[in-house]
Structure formats: structure tokens, C-alpha cells
Design a protein around this motif. Structure first.
Motif, PDB file in Angstrom:
ATOM      1  N   MET A   1      34.459 -59.638  86.756  1.00  0.00           N
ATOM      2  CA  MET A   1      33.938 -59.522  88.112  1.00  0.00           C
ATOM      3  C   MET A   1      32.574 -60.188  88.327  1.00  0.00           C
ATOM      4  O   MET A   1      32.357 -60.804  89.374  1.00  0.00           O
ATOM      5  CB  MET A   1      33.889 -58.057  88.550  1.00  0.00           C
ATOM      6  CG  MET A   1      35.268 -57.432  88.751  1.00  0.00           C
ATOM      7  SD  MET A   1      36.402 -58.475  89.719  1.00  0.00           S
ATOM      8  CE  MET A   1      35.506 -58.602  91.260  1.00  0.00           C
ATOM      9  N   PRO A   2      31.618 -60.101  87.376  1.00  0.00           N
ATOM     10  CA  PRO A   2      30.355 -60.822  87.613  1.00  0.00           C
ATOM     11  C   PRO A   2      30.573 -62.309  87.858  1.00  0.00           C
ATOM     12  O   PRO A   2      30.004 -62.887  88.794  1.00  0.00           O
ATOM     13  CB  PRO A   2      29.558 -60.563  86.331  1.00  0.00           C
ATOM     14  CG  PRO A   2      30.078 -59.261  85.822  1.00  0.00           C
ATOM     15  CD  PRO A   2      31.546 -59.284  86.144  1.00  0.00           C
TER      16      PRO A   2
ATOM     17  N   MET B   1      23.828 -57.280  94.994  1.00  0.00           N
ATOM     18  CA  MET B   1      22.452 -57.740  94.812  1.00  0.00           C
ATOM     19  C   MET B   1      22.273 -58.366  93.441  1.00  0.00           C
ATOM     20  O   MET B   1      21.666 -59.437  93.294  1.00  0.00           O
ATOM     21  CB  MET B   1      21.485 -56.572  94.982  1.00  0.00           C
ATOM     22  CG  MET B   1      21.280 -56.114  96.409  1.00  0.00           C
ATOM     23  SD  MET B   1      20.050 -54.787  96.498  1.00  0.00           S
ATOM     24  CE  MET B   1      19.917 -54.568  98.282  1.00  0.00           C
ATOM     25  N   ALA B   2      22.821 -57.708  92.418  1.00  0.00           N
ATOM     26  CA  ALA B   2      22.684 -58.226  91.063  1.00  0.00           C
ATOM     27  C   ALA B   2      23.341 -59.593  90.919  1.00  0.00           C
ATOM     28  O   ALA B   2      22.832 -60.468  90.209  1.00  0.00           O
ATOM     29  CB  ALA B   2      23.295 -57.244  90.067  1.00  0.00           C
ATOM     30  N   ALA B   3      24.465 -59.788  91.603  1.00  0.00           N
ATOM     31  CA  ALA B   3      25.200 -61.047  91.501  1.00  0.00           C
ATOM     32  C   ALA B   3      24.436 -62.225  92.095  1.00  0.00           C
ATOM     33  O   ALA B   3      24.737 -63.384  91.795  1.00  0.00           O
ATOM     34  CB  ALA B   3      26.560 -60.924  92.169  1.00  0.00           C
TER      35      ALA B   3
ATOM     36  N   GLY C   1      18.016 -60.632  96.850  1.00  0.00           N
ATOM     37  CA  GLY C   1      18.801 -59.477  96.451  1.00  0.00           C
ATOM     38  C   GLY C   1      18.682 -59.183  94.967  1.00  0.00           C
ATOM     39  O   GLY C   1      18.512 -58.024  94.558  1.00  0.00           O
ATOM     40  N   ARG C   2      18.766 -60.232  94.147  1.00  0.00           N
ATOM     41  CA  ARG C   2      18.660 -60.022  92.701  1.00  0.00           C
ATOM     42  C   ARG C   2      17.275 -59.504  92.325  1.00  0.00           C
ATOM     43  O   ARG C   2      17.143 -58.626  91.462  1.00  0.00           O
ATOM     44  CB  ARG C   2      18.959 -61.320  91.971  1.00  0.00           C
ATOM     45  CG  ARG C   2      18.902 -61.190  90.454  1.00  0.00           C
ATOM     46  CD  ARG C   2      19.432 -62.440  89.779  1.00  0.00           C
ATOM     47  NE  ARG C   2      20.883 -62.545  89.898  1.00  0.00           N
ATOM     48  CZ  ARG C   2      21.583 -63.614  89.548  1.00  0.00           C
ATOM     49  NH1 ARG C   2      20.959 -64.677  89.068  1.00  0.00           N
ATOM     50  NH2 ARG C   2      22.891 -63.622  89.665  1.00  0.00           N
TER      51      ARG C   2
ATOM     52  N   PRO D   1      24.286 -65.089  84.074  1.00  0.00           N
ATOM     53  CA  PRO D   1      25.317 -66.132  84.184  1.00  0.00           C
ATOM     54  C   PRO D   1      26.590 -65.677  83.478  1.00  0.00           C
ATOM     55  O   PRO D   1      26.525 -64.926  82.499  1.00  0.00           O
ATOM     56  CB  PRO D   1      24.683 -67.342  83.490  1.00  0.00           C
ATOM     57  CG  PRO D   1      23.213 -67.071  83.521  1.00  0.00           C
ATOM     58  CD  PRO D   1      23.051 -65.583  83.441  1.00  0.00           C
ATOM     59  N   PRO D   2      27.748 -66.107  83.955  1.00  0.00           N
ATOM     60  CA  PRO D   2      29.008 -65.700  83.326  1.00  0.00           C
ATOM     61  C   PRO D   2      29.029 -66.053  81.843  1.00  0.00           C
ATOM     62  O   PRO D   2      28.619 -67.143  81.442  1.00  0.00           O
ATOM     63  CB  PRO D   2      30.064 -66.503  84.099  1.00  0.00           C
ATOM     64  CG  PRO D   2      29.414 -66.820  85.417  1.00  0.00           C
ATOM     65  CD  PRO D   2      27.957 -66.979  85.123  1.00  0.00           C
TER      66      PRO D   2
END
Length: 412
Positions: A291-292, A323-325, A380-381, A207-208
Motif C-alpha cells: 500500500m505505501p 499524510m505519511a505517503a 502533509g508528510r 520510498p517503496p
């Protein structure tokens, strides 16, 4: 273990090698970096540096040796050529002098374009009796012809000869895509070739952070935002984004947001103006730590590549970041990158440079129930954590470094 990393690109430029260096230092590896003066992607030397002169500095426990470098300029083929050649030249002569007192168990060359940056690594390795690993990120000379920078057959043949020489004098070749294994091995008979993929910083999967102030991008906060992040260049076939935005301009809730800059950014800006594309937004570049959080606001994340055989073998690093996002992916490309998105069940894939197919895929995602989109993002994650986790891959790299180093199992 003592490692010299040779990379034309390094902090404050945003490349994967930065996080790798920081993690190696954290694991007790003594790391030095031979690099140039930062100038990517703006094409001008970054504030606090100058093109000529030698420069040393510390960064997160690693000693950086910076050699002179001609800046690449903006959309200048001559500038790009001088940029490439200057790192090889100054890396050989100035770089060798700067690291003259160093003793290294292994030298690791981060093989982004141009692959010629491995030449100083090989020369220093020869002088010091150190083993050399090259991590191949792009296939040369195929990348030259695919991006249109070089079409002359004789020049491409000469480049291929140099690439063959580099590969055959390397102790281990790592490749970022399984599809690279055969063409690299063909130019380096008898040399070990191993698959070693890219990753991204773990913050992309979190999470941001409340400590990071995200910039206000209205297009990202309204409607269904399709986000593209990264280099805006010829290889990304950004024309397909312009055409797709044009096809969908009557669906006001769908907005395309392009984070990044590059050689085709000015052209895209002109197209937005001339076509009155109010649904295509070009906010530019933002600090990497934002960016995340920006990606995680997207309705979907878009990756594009040109319809060229070389790009069908390439996995853009943004695939791992997307994918990570944990957001659904729209992959407008062929080959290995599309295969990964499909295998992970992380989104939708369409052929490279097919604007009609991409527009249909965007509409399909837009009309999809939110829980189905969330499922694609979660897939994806999950795939990222299983195959591209940063810490896992750094451990794999350390194993390669130890196995290849001149002291082998005795290196600590």
C-alpha cells in the motif's frame, strides 16, 4: 512490564494495534494479546484457523490467545451482531480461562467498534487486580445510528447505558480525536481522558522498498489517479465517489481507483457496470506492504465520510496514512478530519457527501502545477512526522501504561 492487550481484531487482519504490539515487544515489554479468529473484512474465517476451539500462537514475540468467534459474513446485520456478541461472550468465558496463569501490570483494550469488547478486559482486570486502559476509536452509540445499523431509540439508550458503565469502570480513557474528549468525559465523570491519536507504519513515509513487488494496476499508472484506500462501507459514504466519477467521466485523464473492500463494494461494482463508469476502478484489496508504494503513485488521495455529527468528530486513520505517503489529500468530510488536513496545508477539503464540490476540488488539483501538488504532499508528510510519528506515539503509550499500571513507577 507485563501487558495484556484485548482486541477483537488482530493480525493477519490489518489494524493499527499490530504495529503497536510489535513495537512494545521491541522495547522489552512482555505482551500477550487476547483476540478472536481473523475474519475481517472478508467475513469468513481466514485460512489456517477455524471459528471454534481455542488457539494459541506466537507473533513477533507476543503470545496470542484466540477465542472462538462467529464470522461477520458479508453485508449481514445478523452476522455482524453475532460476531460482536460472540467475542464478548467467548472473551469472558474462554478468554478468562486462557489467561488464567498470567499476571499483568495493565490491560489495554483496543476500542474499535464494538466498544463492548472492553467488557472482557474489565472482567479480567477485576479478577487480577490490574488497571485497565481503553483506547476509544469510535463513539458509541452514535456510530450505530450514524451507520444505520440501529435506529430504535430504546436500543440506543440501552447501548449508551452499557457504554457509560464501561467508561466508569476504566482507569484511563484514551481518545483518537480531540473532538472525542468532551462526549467521552460526559459519560465518565471523574475519569481521566487523554488524547492519543492513531499513526501508521513508518514505511508509508518512505520510498517503496525494492523488495516489495507492487501489483500492476493500469488505472494507477495512466493519467491522474485519485486513490481511495480502506474500508468500503456505509460510514465512508461511497455514493459520493460514484457521483463524482459520473460528473467527471468526460475528463478521461482523471481516474478513481478504490483499494479495499467492504459492505458497499458490491454496490459500487454494480454502479460501475450500470452507469458505464470507465473512470472508476475497483481492483480490490492488496497486501498491506504494497500500500505505501501504491499510494505514492497517486495524483491525489481521497478520504470520505458520511454527513453525520459523529463522523465530524472522527479522524479516519487513513488521514495519517495519506499524510505519511506525501501525496495531496482530497478530504470529503466535515469536522476534525477536515480541520487536520487544513491545518497541515496538505490538500483540499469539501463538505461531506457533496459530489459537486468534490468534483470541483478534483479538477482544481488536476489543473494545479505539479510543483504545487508536490508542496501539498510535502506539507502533509512534515505534519505527520511532527504529530503522528509511530515511534513517538509508542513512547507516549508506554508512558500511559507505566503511569496507569498497578505497580506504577516500580513497573519495569
Amino acid at each position: 512490564m507485563r501487558v495484556l492487550i484485548v482486541s477483537q481484531y488482530f493480525w493477519p487482519e490489518n489494524f493499527r494495534i499490530n504495529a503497536i504490539v510489535a513495537s512494545l515487544v521491541d522495547r522489552g515489554i512482555e505482551v500477550e494479546v487476547l483476540t478472536g479468529k481473523p475474519n475481517y473484512p472478508e467475513g469468513v474465517i481466514a485460512p489456517g484457523y477455524r471459528a471454534f476451539g481455542l488457539h494459541r500462537e506466537q507473533w513477533k514475540g507476543a503470545l496470542l490467545h484466540r477465542v472462538p468467534l462467529f464470522p461477520r459474513g458479508r453485508d449481514s446485520r445478523l452476522g455482524l451482531l453475532l460476531n460482536y456478541l460472540s467475542f464478548v461472550f467467548f472473551g469472558l468465558f474462554c478468554g478468562t480461562w486462557m489467561v488464567r496463569k498470567g499476571k499483568y501490570d495493565v490491560i489495554f483494550a483496543y476500542g474499535l467498534s464494538p466498544i463492548f469488547l472492553a467488557i472482557p478486559a474489565l472482567f479480567i482486570g477485576w479478577l487480577k487486580g490490574s488497571k485497565v486502559i481503553v483506547w476509544v476509536q469510535d463513539l458509541w452509540p452514535e456510530s450505530l445510528s450514524a451507520t444505520g445499523y440501529v435506529r430504535n431509540a430504546r436500543v440506543l439508550h440501552a447501548v449508551k447505558w452499557v457504554v457509560r458503565w464501561i467508561y466508569r469502570h476504566t482507569d484511563l480513557l484514551l481518545v483518537q480525536s480531540h473532538a472525542f474528549e468532551a462526549p467521552v468525559a460526559a459519560l465518565a465523570p471523574g475519569k481521566p481522558v487523554a488524547y492519543y491519536p492513531n499513526s501508521v507504519d513508518g514505511t508509508f513515509a518512505e520510498p517503496p522498498s525494492p523488495d516489495v513487488l507492487l501489483p500492476v494496476v493500469p488505472a494507477l499508472d495512466e493519467g491522474f489517479a485519485v486513490v481511495f484506500a480502506g474500508n468500503v462501507g456505509a460510514g465512508q459514504a461511497v455514493e459520493v465517489m460514484v457521483e463524482t466519477a459520473s460528473l467527471l467521466k468526460d475528463v478521461p485523464q482523471i481516474r478513481f481507483v478504490v483499494f479495499g473492500q467492504g459492505s458497499r463494494w458490491d454496490w459500487m461494482h454494480e454502479q460501475v457496470q450500470s452507469r458505464a463508469l470507465t473512470n472508476l476502478h475497483l481492483p480490490g484489496r492488496f497486501p498491506v506492504n504494497t500500500m505505501p508504494g501504491l499510494m505514492q503513485k497517486a495524483g491525489a488521495l481521497l478520504v470520505t465520510l458520511a454527513d453525520e455529527p459523529i463522523f465530524a468528530m472522527t479522524v479516519p486513520n487513513k488521514v495519517q496514512a495519506y499524510m505519511a505517503a506525501g501525496r495531496p489529500i482530497l478530504a470529503c468530510l466535515n469536522g476534525e478530519g477536515a480541520r487536520l488536513v487544513g491545518e497541515a496545508q496538505a490538500g483540499l477539503s469539501v463538505p461531506a457527501q457533496d459530489a459537486k464540490a468534490l468534483a470541483a476540488a478534483v479538477l482544481r488539483l488536476y489543473q494545479m502545477p505539479s510543483e504545487d501538488r508536490a508542496r501539498l504532499g510535502a506539507n502533509g508528510r512534515r505534519y505527520f512526522k511532527a504529530h503522528f510519528d509511530h515511534d513517538k506515539l509508542v513512547d507516549e503509550l508506554m508512558a500511559h501504561l507505566r503511569a496507569t499500571s498497578k505497580t506504577g513507577e516500580d513497573a519495569v
